[in-house]
Design a protein around this motif. Structure first.
Motif, PDB file in Angstrom:
ATOM      1  N   GLN A   1      32.859  44.694  26.481  1.00 60.92           N
ATOM      2  CA  GLN A   1      34.060  44.832  25.756  1.00 60.92           C
ATOM      3  C   GLN A   1      32.631  44.621  24.018  1.00 60.92           C
ATOM      4  O   GLN A   1      32.527  44.996  23.481  1.00 60.92           O
ATOM      5  CB  GLN A   1      34.851  43.954  25.399  1.00 60.92           C
ATOM      6  CG  GLN A   1      35.837  44.433  25.751  1.00 60.92           C
ATOM      7  CD  GLN A   1      37.177  43.700  26.231  1.00 60.92           C
ATOM      8  OE1 GLN A   1      37.016  42.734  25.143  1.00 60.92           O
ATOM      9  NE2 GLN A   1      38.468  43.681  26.506  1.00 60.92           N
TER      10      GLN A   1
ATOM     11  N   SER B   1      34.065  43.067  32.135  1.00 59.37           N
ATOM     12  CA  SER B   1      34.773  43.244  30.934  1.00 59.37           C
ATOM     13  C   SER B   1      34.791  42.302  29.683  1.00 59.37           C
ATOM     14  O   SER B   1      34.644  43.556  28.918  1.00 59.37           O
ATOM     15  CB  SER B   1      36.523  43.391  31.433  1.00 59.37           C
ATOM     16  OG  SER B   1      37.691  43.211  30.897  1.00 59.37           O
TER      17      SER B   1
ATOM     18  N   ASN C   1      34.482  39.970  37.464  1.00 52.56           N
ATOM     19  CA  ASN C   1      35.427  41.582  36.652  1.00 52.56           C
ATOM     20  C   ASN C   1      35.647  40.953  35.330  1.00 52.56           C
ATOM     21  O   ASN C   1      35.617  42.076  34.780  1.00 52.56           O
ATOM     22  CB  ASN C   1      36.661  41.963  38.031  1.00 52.56           C
ATOM     23  CG  ASN C   1      35.960  42.708  38.753  1.00 52.56           C
ATOM     24  OD1 ASN C   1      34.980  43.743  38.958  1.00 52.56           O
ATOM     25  ND2 ASN C   1      35.982  42.814  40.039  1.00 52.56           N
ATOM     26  N   GLN C   2      36.131  39.856  35.206  1.00 51.91           N
ATOM     27  CA  GLN C   2      36.586  39.398  34.367  1.00 51.91           C
ATOM     28  C   GLN C   2      35.319  39.308  32.932  1.00 51.91           C
ATOM     29  O   GLN C   2      35.541  40.236  31.993  1.00 51.91           O
ATOM     30  CB  GLN C   2      37.217  37.718  33.699  1.00 51.91           C
ATOM     31  CG  GLN C   2      39.353  37.792  35.011  1.00 51.91           C
ATOM     32  CD  GLN C   2      39.442  36.601  34.931  1.00 51.91           C
ATOM     33  OE1 GLN C   2      39.209  36.051  35.560  1.00 51.91           O
ATOM     34  NE2 GLN C   2      40.951  37.330  34.495  1.00 51.91           N
TER      35      GLN C   2
END
Length: 166
Positions: free
Chosen positions: A126, A122, A118-119
């Protein structure tokens, strides 16, 4: 035009052929140990070039449930002094919890991998947004070799680092 996907994978998992059999698309791969890729300006250019050159429609981050890097984090940390995986270990080290029950270990590893992926998702989203490529779908999967299945990762809401209710 065939559906084209980009998979970020760990080379220790050897998932290329498994992915190609499970997802009959035109698949492209980018490897980094433990999916430790860092999305800086240089990597943004690499992603943009791959997406545009190969007409990528979706991007997946995939790790095996028994990934050797995660196993090392959960067990003996023998790889840490040898390789440049400090960022990966920094993410996982405080989430380590001893467990003896195999089903709990499987769930714990799934949550741990989900948090890490998930990191990465993300960070990539971006980058894609700044490049004007936010129409590209980005998600994650965990491969369970014992069941020969790909599972969706847990939601980022489940994998929060800290929660407080006042």
């Amino acid at each position: 035009m065939p559906y084209r996907s980009l998979y970020f994978i760990c080379p220790t998992d050897c998932l290329e052929s498994v992915i190609n059999l499970a997802f009959v698309n035109q698949n492209h791969f980018y490897t980094s140990l433990g999916n430790s890729v860092v999305f800086d300006a240089e990597m943004a250019n690499v992603v943009k070039a791959l997406v545009l050159k190969h007409h990528i429609k979706s991007i997946y981050f995939v790790l095996a449930l028994n990934n050797i890097i995660v196993s090392d984090v959960l067990e003996n940390q023998a790889v840490y002094p040898i390789t440049d995986l400090k960022n990966t270990y920094a993410i996982h080290i405080d989430k380590k919890r001893p467990t003896q029950i195999p089903s709990q270990l499987r769930t714990h590893r799934s949550v741990l991998l989900s948090h890490h992926l998930n990191q990465k998702i993300s960070g990539l989203q971006q980058i894609l947004q700044t490049l004007g490529l936010d129409h590209i779908a980005v998600s994650g999967k965990i491969y369970d070799k014992d069941r020969d299945e790909f599972d969706k990762i847990y939601s980022a809401l489940i994998c929060t680092a800290y929660f407080a209710l006042n």
